[in-house]
Write a protein that holds these residues in place. Structure first.
Motif, PDB file in Angstrom:
ATOM      1  N   ALA B  66     -95.284  -7.455   2.245  1.00  0.00           N
ATOM      2  CA  ALA B  66     -94.918  -6.659   1.152  1.00  0.00           C
ATOM      3  C   ALA B  66     -94.411  -7.703   0.185  1.00  0.00           C
ATOM      4  CB  ALA B  66     -93.975  -5.791   1.759  1.00  0.00           C
ATOM      5  N   SER B  67     -94.590  -7.457  -1.043  1.00  0.00           N
ATOM      6  CA  SER B  67     -94.079  -8.155  -2.260  1.00  0.00           C
ATOM      7  C   SER B  67     -93.598  -7.114  -3.186  1.00  0.00           C
ATOM      8  CB  SER B  67     -95.202  -9.154  -2.558  1.00  0.00           C
ATOM      9  OG  SER B  67     -94.446  -9.877  -3.666  1.00  0.00           O
ATOM     10  N   GLY B  68     -92.334  -6.772  -3.179  1.00  0.00           N
ATOM     11  CA  GLY B  68     -91.986  -5.697  -4.341  1.00  0.00           C
ATOM     12  C   GLY B  68     -92.607  -4.377  -4.033  1.00  0.00           C
ATOM     13  N   THR B  69     -93.390  -3.952  -4.978  1.00  0.00           N
ATOM     14  CA  THR B  69     -93.979  -2.699  -4.584  1.00  0.00           C
ATOM     15  C   THR B  69     -95.513  -2.915  -4.295  1.00  0.00           C
ATOM     16  OG1 THR B  69     -94.648  -2.255  -6.952  1.00  0.00           O
ATOM     17  CG2 THR B  69     -92.461  -1.428  -6.332  1.00  0.00           C
ATOM     18  N   GLU B  70     -95.951  -3.980  -4.013  1.00  0.00           N
ATOM     19  CA  GLU B  70     -97.311  -4.066  -3.453  1.00  0.00           C
ATOM     20  C   GLU B  70     -97.299  -4.676  -1.983  1.00  0.00           C
ATOM     21  OE1 GLU B  70    -100.173  -6.070  -6.345  1.00  0.00           O
ATOM     22  OE2 GLU B  70    -100.676  -7.469  -4.787  1.00  0.00           O
ATOM     23  N   PHE B  71     -98.295  -3.657  -1.258  1.00  0.00           N
ATOM     24  CA  PHE B  71     -98.434  -3.913   0.041  1.00  0.00           C
ATOM     25  C   PHE B  71     -99.685  -4.122   0.453  1.00  0.00           C
ATOM     26  CE2 PHE B  71     -94.308  -2.606   0.938  1.00  0.00           C
ATOM     27  CZ  PHE B  71     -93.753  -1.676  -0.589  1.00  0.00           C
ATOM     28  N   THR B  72     -99.817  -5.126   1.471  1.00  0.00           N
ATOM     29  CA  THR B  72    -101.298  -5.516   1.941  1.00  0.00           C
ATOM     30  C   THR B  72    -101.560  -5.267   3.425  1.00  0.00           C
ATOM     31  OG1 THR B  72    -100.651  -7.660   2.039  1.00  0.00           O
ATOM     32  CG2 THR B  72    -101.653  -7.092   0.095  1.00  0.00           C
ATOM     33  N   LEU B  73    -102.539  -5.097   3.791  1.00  0.00           N
ATOM     34  CA  LEU B  73    -102.926  -4.923   5.251  1.00  0.00           C
ATOM     35  C   LEU B  73    -104.168  -5.818   5.270  1.00  0.00           C
ATOM     36  CD1 LEU B  73    -103.054  -3.485   8.047  1.00  0.00           C
ATOM     37  CD2 LEU B  73    -104.768  -2.083   7.091  1.00  0.00           C
ATOM     38  N   THR B  74    -103.849  -6.817   6.185  1.00  0.00           N
ATOM     39  CA  THR B  74    -105.169  -7.874   6.408  1.00  0.00           C
ATOM     40  C   THR B  74    -105.518  -7.532   7.922  1.00  0.00           C
ATOM     41  OG1 THR B  74    -104.091  -9.320   5.077  1.00  0.00           O
ATOM     42  CG2 THR B  74    -105.316 -10.328   6.607  1.00  0.00           C
ATOM     43  N   ILE B  75    -106.713  -7.785   8.042  1.00  0.00           N
ATOM     44  CA  ILE B  75    -107.373  -7.696   9.538  1.00  0.00           C
ATOM     45  C   ILE B  75    -108.231  -9.001   9.496  1.00  0.00           C
ATOM     46  CG2 ILE B  75    -108.823  -6.215  11.025  1.00  0.00           C
ATOM     47  CD1 ILE B  75    -108.850  -3.966   8.808  1.00  0.00           C
TER      48      ILE B  75
END
Lengths: 121, 107
Positions: B66-75
């Motif tokens: 997460a970074s602020g209001t941005e979220f990432t899913l990494t596979i």
């Protein structure tokens, strides 16, 4: 093993009513918030309604307010969704699910297999 | 209502690749963000909760940030079983909302 089994979905005419059930086993239903989530054919997930452990708090997505009622019977380990004044846009697979923690501010960890509701004349 | 904007809508990759899916919230959600995997005809499966916490039993090649209001899913190191549709979900308030979904396809 936690199990959630939905039932009650079928074809209903616009304006009709339907009651979905979700039978819970493998855990103590009365300890958890529960929820209904739906998915229209080929579309994404949409949260529908939530109910507190003791049934004293209930929340609904705007599109079903006044038409759907969520309820539970902890003694019967069951969750329900009474759906009235059904519309074509309510056509979807309906899933029941448990909230992960002991709060309404949580995600959904256990899901049923879903039951299909089709609203069509 | 809090809007969740997920991208891309479709992603093509090969077994062994690493991929990233992004979800942006329309306002702060204090990392109350979950990721789900869904296969055709099946219920969603919880992968990640509170933005970066791996659900029990989920392989460690899945990770969230997460970074602020941005979220990432990494596979990382994609496996054949990973080809599915992925959804983000915010649970900052009672009116939970999901992203539109990302379909991960085999290239």
């Amino acid at each position: 093993e936690v199990q959630l089994v939905e039932s009650g979905g079928h074809l209903v005419q616009p304006g009709g009513s339907l009651r979905l059930s979700c039978a819970a086993s493998g855990f103590t239903l009365s300890r958890y918030w529960m929820t209904w989530v739906r998915q229209a054919p080929g579309k994404g997930l949409e949260w529908v309604a939530n109910i507190k452990e003791d049934g004293t708090e209930k929340y609904y997505v705007d599109s079903v307010k006044g038409r759907f009622t969520i309820s539970r019977d902890n003694a019967k380990s069951s969750l329900y969704l009474q759906m009235n004044s059904l519309r074509a846009e309510d056509t979807a697979v309906y899933y029941c699910a448990t909230l992960r923690g002991y709060s309404a501010y949580d995600c959904f960890d256990y899901w049923g297999q879903g039951t299909l509701v089709t609203v069509s004349s | 209502d809090i809007q969740m904007t997920q991208s891309p809508s479709t992603l093509s990759a090969s077994v062994g690749d690493s991929v990233t899916i992004t979800c942006r919230a329309s306002q702060t959600i204090s990392n109350y963000l979950a990721w789900y995997q869904q296969k055709p005809g099946k219920a969603p499966k919880l992968l990640i909760y509170k933005a970066s916490n791996l659900e029990s039993g989920v392989p460690s090649r899945f990770s969230g940030s997460a970074s602020g209001t941005e979220f990432t899913l990494t596979i990382s190191s994609l496996q054949p079983d990973d080809f599915a549709t992925y959804y983000c979900q915010q649970y900052h308030n009672y009116f939970y909302t999901f992203g539109q979904g990302t379909k991960l396809e085999i290239k």
